[in-house]
Structure formats: C-alpha cells, structure tokens
Design a protein around this motif. Structure first.
Motif, PDB file in Angstrom:
ATOM      1  N   HIS A  18       0.788  -1.120   0.733  1.00  0.00           N
ATOM      2  CA  HIS A  18      -0.102   0.059  -0.104  1.00  0.00           C
ATOM      3  C   HIS A  18       0.967   1.285  -0.089  1.00  0.00           C
ATOM      4  CE1 HIS A  18      -2.936  -2.654   1.565  1.00  0.00           C
ATOM      5  NE2 HIS A  18      -3.524  -2.506   1.068  1.00  0.00           N
ATOM      6  N   LEU A  19       1.704   0.848   0.725  1.00  0.00           N
ATOM      7  CA  LEU A  19       2.684   1.984   0.918  1.00  0.00           C
ATOM      8  C   LEU A  19       3.490   2.655  -0.575  1.00  0.00           C
ATOM      9  CD1 LEU A  19       3.899   4.715   2.432  1.00  0.00           C
ATOM     10  CD2 LEU A  19       5.502   2.864   3.694  1.00  0.00           C
ATOM     11  N   ASP A  20       3.838   2.114  -1.474  1.00  0.00           N
ATOM     12  CA  ASP A  20       4.221   1.524  -2.854  1.00  0.00           C
ATOM     13  C   ASP A  20       3.959   1.998  -3.685  1.00  0.00           C
ATOM     14  OD1 ASP A  20       6.374   1.251  -4.622  1.00  0.00           O
ATOM     15  OD2 ASP A  20       4.770  -0.868  -5.569  1.00  0.00           O
ATOM     16  N   ILE A  21       2.315   1.952  -3.348  1.00  0.00           N
ATOM     17  CA  ILE A  21       1.344   2.614  -4.450  1.00  0.00           C
ATOM     18  C   ILE A  21       1.250   3.645  -3.788  1.00  0.00           C
ATOM     19  CG2 ILE A  21      -0.859   2.740  -5.114  1.00  0.00           C
ATOM     20  CD1 ILE A  21       0.879   0.523  -6.155  1.00  0.00           C
ATOM     21  N   LEU A  22       0.815   4.362  -2.809  1.00  0.00           N
ATOM     22  CA  LEU A  22       0.453   5.672  -2.154  1.00  0.00           C
ATOM     23  C   LEU A  22       2.190   6.423  -2.313  1.00  0.00           C
ATOM     24  CD1 LEU A  22      -0.720   8.523  -0.270  1.00  0.00           C
ATOM     25  CD2 LEU A  22       0.570   6.885   1.373  1.00  0.00           C
TER      26      LEU A  22
END
Length: 170
Positions: A18-22
């Motif tokens: 999720h952090l990667d996509i954010l």
C-alpha cells in the motif's frame, strides 16, 4: 490547479505494498486522500479508527514534502461518491498481477459510468512489494510469523498484539 487523487482500500492493515502505491500516487498527483472503505459485512482485524490511526502513523514517518500532501478519511458508500466528496479527479488503484488488472478494469468501467468525470489510474506495484497482500500479512501474524518484511515499522507491534491468541486461563 491541484490534482487530487483518492486511494481507496480496506487497509487492514496498511502494508508496504500500500505504501509503495501511495508513494507512486504522489508522483502523479498533488494531493492524495487515502480512503478507508468501511463495509459492515466485511470482517476486518482492525476497526476503522485503528486503521485510520495506523495510516496516520505511517504518513507521519514520510518526508515533510510528501506527508503534507496526504490525508486520511473513511467512507461507507460508493468509491466514486467518496472521490467526489474529497474533490478527487482521479482514483488510484495498484496492480500486482493480471488477476488484479482484470478485476480493476471491471471496477474502472463501472466507476466511469457512475462518475465519468473521475478517471481511474492504475499504478504497477514495485517488484519488491508485488507479492504482498493484507490477507497474507494477517495470516502470517495470526500464525506467529514475522510480519516486519511486509508492513511499515509503525504497524509491526500493533499487528502482533492484535493477532496474538488470547492468554490461556490455565
């Protein structure tokens, strides 16, 4: 004009994926609203408030130039309605594999009918996070495994304590 993106999901818990996509969403938009979907029929490990607090902790660890461009909200209706309420012109969806693509294309087409002014943007997961799912992270935690490689540091202890089996009374 500020381009606002809505990044919807369950985030139960927020993972490195999720952090990667954010972080990728921040490269294509001026502002990102992380929107926690709340559905009464969905069994989650963490409450909406707990998920919101965890995401806020992760965001707090970002560099100021990124942190100041991210906010967190929750919603319990249509994703496009949440996007409209947030003033978002873009929905951000992460893709890990072809199965994600097929599902997300259906959702994007449906959302385009419901709210044609809102575009869906697909962002590919980085190779280092492509295998991570919140479902697998929860399973690892419930079985006593090490979740540290899969979630931001701010989430590790919360996940361990939430997944820990109740203490035996014997």
């Amino acid at each position: 004009m500020t381009r606002t993106a809505l990044y919807p999901g369950t985030f139960d818990p927020i993972t490195n994926g999720h952090l990667d996509i954010l972080l990728a969403a921040l490269t294509v938009s001026d502002r990102v609203v992380v929107a926690i979907g709340v559905h009464p029929s969905k069994k989650t490990m963490f409450t909406s408030d707990e998920r919101k607090a965890m995401i806020a902790d992760v965001i707090a660890g970002l560099p100021t130039d990124k942190r100041d461009r991210v906010s967190v909200t929750s919603f319990d209706g249509l994703t496009v309605a949440a996007a409209q309420a947030a003033g978002a012109e873009v929905l951000v969806r992460g893709l890990r594999n072809a199965a994600d693509f097929d599902y997300e294309m259906q959702m994007a087409a449906t959302n385009a009918v419901l709210a044609p002014e809102i575009r869906t943007v697909f962002l590919p997961a980085s190779p280092s996070s492509r295998h991570i799912t919140a479902t697998l992270v929860r399973q690892i935690a419930r079985m006593g495994g090490d979740v540290a490689p899969f979630v931001p540091p701010a989430i590790v202890e919360r996940l361990k304590s939430k997944a820990a089996p109740p203490a035996s009374s014997t």
